[in-house]
Design a protein around this motif. Structure first.
Motif, PDB file in Angstrom:
ATOM      1  N   TRP A   1      23.660  56.625 -10.600  1.00  0.00           N
ATOM      2  CA  TRP A   1      25.089  56.455 -10.871  1.00  0.00           C
ATOM      3  C   TRP A   1      25.191  56.704 -12.193  1.00  0.00           C
TER       4      TRP A   1
ATOM      5  N   TRP B   1      27.306  55.785 -14.360  1.00  0.00           N
ATOM      6  CA  TRP B   1      28.186  54.847 -15.098  1.00  0.00           C
ATOM      7  C   TRP B   1      26.738  53.554 -15.243  1.00  0.00           C
ATOM      8  N   SER B   2      26.158  53.241 -14.168  1.00  0.00           N
ATOM      9  CA  SER B   2      25.169  52.145 -14.480  1.00  0.00           C
ATOM     10  C   SER B   2      23.988  52.656 -15.198  1.00  0.00           C
TER      11      SER B   2
ATOM     12  N   LEU C   1      36.981  48.378 -13.886  1.00  0.00           N
ATOM     13  CA  LEU C   1      36.799  49.707 -12.965  1.00  0.00           C
ATOM     14  C   LEU C   1      37.299  51.039 -13.843  1.00  0.00           C
TER      15      LEU C   1
ATOM     16  N   GLY D   1      35.392  50.237 -18.079  1.00  0.00           N
ATOM     17  CA  GLY D   1      33.855  50.336 -17.648  1.00  0.00           C
ATOM     18  C   GLY D   1      32.820  50.279 -18.917  1.00  0.00           C
TER      19      GLY D   1
ATOM     20  N   PRO E   1      33.567  53.153 -13.678  1.00  0.00           N
ATOM     21  CA  PRO E   1      32.983  53.280 -12.322  1.00  0.00           C
ATOM     22  C   PRO E   1      33.766  54.106 -11.438  1.00  0.00           C
TER      23      PRO E   1
ATOM     24  N   GLY F   1      36.286  58.526  -6.549  1.00  0.00           N
ATOM     25  CA  GLY F   1      36.356  57.639  -7.422  1.00  0.00           C
ATOM     26  C   GLY F   1      37.858  57.188  -7.963  1.00  0.00           C
TER      27      GLY F   1
END
Length: 701
Positions: free
Chosen positions: A136, A138-139, A186, A189, A251, A324
């Motif tokens: 992912w 974002w993470s 959300l 982020g 995210p 998303g």
């Protein structure tokens, strides 16, 4: 003996406040000073601290903990990045930590701050560690990011301080913080957004579960249904605006918006109009929101259904590009639709203001009089019979009210049997809310204040001045002005008569009207109403009118007295209403008329006179608050126009006892609208130009 001069008093008061703040908020003060001092010493106040070689030694994040730099939990709260973050963090520190320390004390606040900071930074790191195996973007990005700042601890302290607020401010503040934390994590982020979301989730949950902050919750009221729906719409609107105008990498995916001013302006206007209608409870706003929500859910469903085809044709690279961006608003719309259907009974208000009347059977004027004769009332109750009032039945009695600017103003106390006041006020508040009106009660007695609904507030807006009549004698120095006026009237041939104005000859009635019109013309504004009567009201056969006439039949002054009925159906007292004097006539005519009236009613066996309350006048002993400061300022502006304070001082010549009169209202959020409504109630015929022109001299003082 040292005498404190007036110039020394403000300095002394300021010193006292400073010492009180230092004594009650030492942690906030010390932390703020240290925070700023470190910012100056390291240059973080004016240059990015993340460009320094030692940044990794003081910042938290998954890389720091993976390398064993656990001490960064202690060092990170004392830095901020980038430099402009100080502009947002300092108010948060002072407001959040300072408020919590004032409420809970220093040790508990330190505990809240430390716990919030630790939970925020470690919780975010834990979430990212769990997401490491997931591919992912974002993470992965946040797993390589470091962060500094005291915001998690300060926000946690703020959340617990919010738990001490009364309803509905507690719910409003919690909704605002919860929505802000959810939207920021959300969509924006950043690492600190994730830390805030973790800390806020724990703080909101714990503060709601601890016995010290637990509040009994029943079924939500109509107002709370509308408030929650309003907050949900604002959240959806914020997401739409972010999608239109804000680039982000969170995210929900990567967003590089292409927008026009028209797109943003249109969305803002539509959201504002519909959301405001939901806040008020309009049926049409509810219907439009349901339609919009259904269309949004349908559009999202179609988007999800056509995903395989879009991927196959190469229109999009990944299903997440659509899912998303659509997932959060779609879930919010589904939740909103369910909520609106469940709460549909709270949205019944008509769109047209002219149709917003309380949903109750109308009461005729003769029925109002019958109820007054049967149950009795307070010193303002006879005003319920005046033109301009509306009436609704309540608790085997009646309520008089006026509706102005979206506010239903209950006049005085409900006219109901003793002990039924609370039931009547609650039924009035419910009926007003269902009609989209803000309920309040103006110039109400202490009895009604004691039984007002839970959570309501009160503020003293006037003093009722009562003269007890049994054994009344104008003896002693205190009655000197009244005694002098009566003796002078006898010498100058001015006679007192108590009459029914409707029975008087045309010549007397014409003089009364001429004196009243002259008085009104001098004010520069139309004649005031609501709790101030007119000559037409004085024509009522049940109203007593005192007049001062000389040997030539010339009228020098007039007063009208409203009957105050007791529960036994007899008149127990009288309330002063109309006070008019002729220019150039007998000087102390008002002292003479009121004194002679008191003698007349005392000899007739009545119990008291009410000299009525002067609006916006209160005792000096009343606790000073921000609400009173605003009311005092309004009183200063009105004083040159109508002389309420000077009238109150004049009434002290009759040695009355004071009884407070209250404004009862739901919460401070209603006060601005109530202020406008009261202005309209007192001056229903005044134009905006009239108000500005008449207030200008007072504003220039």
């Amino acid at each position: 003996m040292t005498v404190e001069t007036p110039s020394q008093k403000p300095a002394s008061a300021m010193s006292h406040r400073v010492l009180t703040a230092v004594r009650r908020m030492p942690f906030m003060i010390v932390f703020t000073l240290v925070f700023l001092a470190i910012g100056v010493a390291t240059g973080a106040l004016w240059s990015p601290v993340d460009e320094r070689a030692w940044f990794g030694e003081v910042a938290t994040g998954l890389p720091s903990f993976a390398d064993g730099r656990w001490w960064t939990i202690l060092t990170s709260p004392f830095f901020a990045e980038p430099p402009f973050a100080y502009l947002t963090l300092l108010p948060l520190i002072v407001g959040g930590i300072g408020w919590a320390e004032w409420q809970f004390g220093t040790l508990r606040t330190v505990g809240l701050f430390v716990a919030g900071h630790v939970i925020g930074v470690l919780g975010a790191a834990g979430v990212l560690a769990l997401l490491t195996p997931v591919d992912w973007h974002w993470s992965d990005r946040l797993s390589q990011t470091l962060d500094v700042g005291p915001s998690c601890g300060a926000l946690t302290a703020l959340v617990f301080a919010i738990a001490t607020l009364p309803s509905p401010w507690r719910l409003r503040a919690r909704l605002a913080i919860g929505l802000w934390a959810a939207i920021s994590v959300l969509y924006l982020g950043q690492l600190f957004d994730l830390e805030h979301a973790v800390a806020m989730t724990v703080a909101l949950t714990v503060s709601g579960l601890l016995p010290a902050f637990r509040h009994p919750e029943g079924r939500p009221s109509e107002r709370e249904w509308r408030l929650i729906a309003f907050a949900g719409l604002l959240a959806i609107g914020a997401i739409q605006l972010i999608d239109l105008a804000v680039p982000y990498d969170g995210p929900m995916g990567v967003n590089a918006p292409v927008f026009s001013f028209f797109d943003v302006a249109f969305d803002v206007v539509v959201i504002a109009l519909v959301a405001n209608g939901i806040r008020i409870g309009h049926r049409i706003a509810w219907l439009l929101t349901v339609i919009f929500g259904a269309l949004n859910v349908l559009t999202a469903a179609l988007s999800f259904a056509f995903l395989p085809l879009l991927i196959e044709q190469g229109e999009i690279d990944s299903a997440w590009d659509v899912v998303g961006l659509q997932l959060a608003p779609t879930l919010l719309w589904i939740a909103m639709l369910i909520f609106l259907i469940v709460a549909r009974g709270a949205f019944r208000v008509r769109m047209r203001r002219s149709r917003r009347t309380l949903s109750a059977t109308p009461v005729r004027e003769d029925e109002v009089r019958n109820v007054l004769h049967r149950h009795g009332g307070g010193t303002l109750s006879w005003m319920a019979t005046w033109r301009g009032n509306q009436h609704m039945p309540a608790a085997d009695g009646v309520i008089a009210y006026q509706a102005h600017s979206g506010v239903a103003i209950l006049l005085g106390d409900p006219i109901v049997p003793t002990g039924a006041e609370r039931e009547a006020l609650e039924s009035f508040a419910t009926a007003a809310q269902r009609s989209g009106l803000i309920p309040c009660a103006f110039s109400s007695s202490e009895t009604l204040r004691q039984v007002m609904p839970e959570g309501w507030r009160s503020v003293v807006v006037a003093e009722d001045t009562i003269v007890d009549l049994p054994g009344l004698e104008f003896k002693g120095k205190a009655w000197g002005a009244v005694r002098t006026a009566i003796n002078r009237a006898a010498r100058e041939g001015v006679e007192f008569r108590m009459v029914r104005l409707a029975d008087e000859p045309w010549s007397v009635r014409a003089q009364v009207r001429a004196i009243s019109e002259q008085w009104t013309g001098d004010k520069g504004l139309p004649e005031m109403r609501f709790t101030l009567g007119t000559v037409d009201d004085a024509m009522d056969p049940e109203v007593a009118v005192g007049i001062a006439v000389d040997a030539d039949g010339s009228l020098h002054g007039v007063t009208s007295w409203l009957p105050v009925y007791g529960a036994d159906g007899t008149v127990k007292g009288w309330t002063l209403d109309l006070m008019r004097r002729r220019d150039g006539g007998f000087g102390p005519v008002m002292e003479f008329l009121i004194g002679a009236s008191a003698q007349h009613f005392s000899e007739a066996g009545h119990s008291f006179l009410s000299l009525s309350g002067a609006p916006l006048v209160r005792t000096e002993e009343t606790q000073a608050t921000a609400v009173y400061a605003v009311l005092d300022r309004i009183a200063e502006l009105i004083e040159p126009l109508y002389g309420f304070r000077s009238l109150h001082r004049f009434k002290q010549k009759f040695n009355p006892r004071a009884e407070p009169m209250h404004l009862l209202y739901r919460d401070e959020g209603d006060l601005p609208r109530i202020g406008i409504a009261l202005t309209r109630a007192y001056l229903p015929d005044a134009s905006l130009h009239d108000l500005i022109a008449s207030a200008a001299p007072a504003l220039r003082r």
